[in-house]
Design a protein around this motif. Structure first.
Motif, PDB file in Angstrom:
ATOM      1  N   TYR A   1      -2.118  15.824   0.395  1.00 59.52           N
ATOM      2  CA  TYR A   1      -1.488  14.862  -0.510  1.00 59.52           C
ATOM      3  C   TYR A   1      -2.091  13.479  -0.317  1.00 59.52           C
ATOM      4  O   TYR A   1      -2.379  12.764  -1.278  1.00 59.52           O
ATOM      5  N   LEU A   2      -2.272  13.100   0.951  1.00 59.25           N
ATOM      6  CA  LEU A   2      -2.876  11.805   1.261  1.00 59.25           C
ATOM      7  C   LEU A   2      -4.254  11.688   0.613  1.00 59.25           C
ATOM      8  O   LEU A   2      -4.609  10.645   0.054  1.00 59.25           O
ATOM      9  N   ASP A   3      -5.034  12.761   0.664  1.00 63.72           N
ATOM     10  CA  ASP A   3      -6.385  12.748   0.082  1.00 63.72           C
ATOM     11  C   ASP A   3      -6.346  12.486  -1.413  1.00 63.72           C
ATOM     12  O   ASP A   3      -7.246  11.836  -1.960  1.00 63.72           O
ATOM     13  N   THR A   4      -5.317  13.000  -2.103  1.00 63.78           N
ATOM     14  CA  THR A   4      -5.231  12.763  -3.542  1.00 63.78           C
ATOM     15  C   THR A   4      -4.949  11.296  -3.844  1.00 63.78           C
ATOM     16  O   THR A   4      -5.357  10.783  -4.894  1.00 63.78           O
ATOM     17  N   ILE A   5      -4.264  10.616  -2.932  1.00 62.09           N
ATOM     18  CA  ILE A   5      -3.979   9.195  -3.128  1.00 62.09           C
ATOM     19  C   ILE A   5      -5.212   8.341  -2.881  1.00 62.09           C
ATOM     20  O   ILE A   5      -5.604   7.511  -3.704  1.00 62.09           O
ATOM     21  N   ILE A   6      -5.856   8.556  -1.722  1.00 64.22           N
ATOM     22  CA  ILE A   6      -6.956   7.670  -1.353  1.00 64.22           C
ATOM     23  C   ILE A   6      -8.241   7.986  -2.111  1.00 64.22           C
ATOM     24  O   ILE A   6      -9.238   7.281  -1.946  1.00 64.22           O
TER      25      ILE A   6
ATOM     26  N   LYS B   1       0.863  -1.171   0.000  1.00 61.65           N
ATOM     27  CA  LYS B   1       0.000   0.000   0.000  1.00 61.65           C
ATOM     28  C   LYS B   1       0.904   1.227   0.000  1.00 61.65           C
ATOM     29  O   LYS B   1       2.044   1.146   0.480  1.00 61.65           O
ATOM     30  N   PRO B   2       0.434   2.346  -0.517  1.00 60.83           N
ATOM     31  CA  PRO B   2       1.284   3.546  -0.512  1.00 60.83           C
ATOM     32  C   PRO B   2       1.703   3.920   0.906  1.00 60.83           C
ATOM     33  O   PRO B   2       0.871   3.960   1.820  1.00 60.83           O
ATOM     34  N   VAL B   3       2.992   4.207   1.078  1.00 55.36           N
ATOM     35  CA  VAL B   3       3.532   4.620   2.379  1.00 55.36           C
ATOM     36  C   VAL B   3       4.119   6.019   2.224  1.00 55.36           C
ATOM     37  O   VAL B   3       5.028   6.235   1.420  1.00 55.36           O
ATOM     38  N   ILE B   4       3.591   6.955   3.001  1.00 60.16           N
ATOM     39  CA  ILE B   4       4.066   8.337   2.999  1.00 60.16           C
ATOM     40  C   ILE B   4       4.866   8.589   4.263  1.00 60.16           C
ATOM     41  O   ILE B   4       4.376   8.347   5.371  1.00 60.16           O
TER      42      ILE B   4
END
Length: 271
Positions: free
Chosen positions: A208-213, A112-115
């Motif tokens: 930024y997280l919102d653009t991913i999910i 899963k994407p990890v930021i």
């Protein structure tokens, strides 16, 4: 680690790691600000458990790792604990040995994407956590660096991965000199995605997280697994791996196309 509750953060290892699911993201926080978020053995164990939990939770579509406070993201391993172990006549942990996989390997294999939300200095093992993450957002004035040579240690993960991420000569310079690199310079090298002011840091990370999910979690998991497992393979071999969930036969693909035609936001099913 137990599931996060509605009451707030769930502590791991005596509160050294905090775990919270907010919306579609798991937030993992190294919670030792009094030690500049240095990692004890318990911290490493709890971080590993947190990534395993986030990876297995179908309600989690992305992961953010950060540090408590505003001084350090993570200062690496706990030097005091290492010294205590050595003074007791015991051997400190050697990477890639023992009962558990290395934390950094677990991070790479969490599909899963990890930021990495780098809220302060990220040094030694803390820098390696940054390198094991997919996206790196840093606060202005922070530094990153593999400082292990100053302590007679090895940067096992960093010495392998850093030369794969940036030009070898620059990577070896960072390793040999053990210098602390300003995140502004690291951004120019391609190691950091964004550098933002302290006052806007949390807002920018969340944006930024919102653009991913907002995207299909099936696609996100496919990207992560393909990118990880194909690393270093010839292109012809990598293209034939076909690992991770198949987006082409998924319900999310059908929903994404339908939503586009109907001019609405998609409602992802994660299957």
């Amino acid at each position: 680690m137990s599931d996060a509750s509605n009451d707030g953060l769930t502590p791991g290892a005596a509160g050294e790691v905090l775990y919270e699911v907010k919306g579609r993201a798991a937030w993992i926080t190294i919670n030792r600000p009094e030690r500049r978020n240095a990692m004890s053995r318990n911290t490493v164990r709890a971080l590993t458990e947190a990534f395993v939990e986030a990876g297995e939770d179908p309600e989690v579509w992305a992961i953010v790792i950060t540090g408590a406070g505003d001084k350090a993201f993570c200062a690496g391993g706990d030097m005091k604990e290492m010294n205590d172990i050595a003074q007791a006549g015991r051997q400190v942990h050697t990477p890639m040995t023992g009962m558990y996989r290395a934390l950094l390997e677990v991070m790479l294999e969490t599909y899963k994407p990890v930021i990495a939300a780098i809220n302060g200095h990220a040094l030694a093992g803390g820098c390696e956590i940054v390198l094991a993450s997919d996206i790196r957002i840093a606060v202005e004035g922070a530094t990153i660096g593999l400082t292990e040579a100053k302590r007679g240690m090895g940067a096992n993960f960093g010495s392998v991965v850093l030369p794969l991420l940036i030009p070898r000569a620059i990577a070896m310079d960072m390793l040999y000199t053990a210098r602390m690199v300003p995140v502004e310079e690291a951004k120019q090298l391609g190691l950091i995605n964004q550098v933002v002011p302290r006052e806007a840091f949390e807002t920018e990370v969340q944006a930024y997280l919102d653009t991913i999910i907002a995207n299909s979690p099936v696609s996100l998991r496919r990207y992560k697994e393909m990118a990880t497992k194909s690393w270093g393979l010839p292109v012809a071999s990598a293209l034939r791996l076909n690992v991770g969930p198949n987006p082409y036969t998924s319900e999310d693909r059908a929903e994404g196309v339908r939503a586009f035609i109907e001019k609405r936001a998609p409602e992802w099913k994660n299957r």
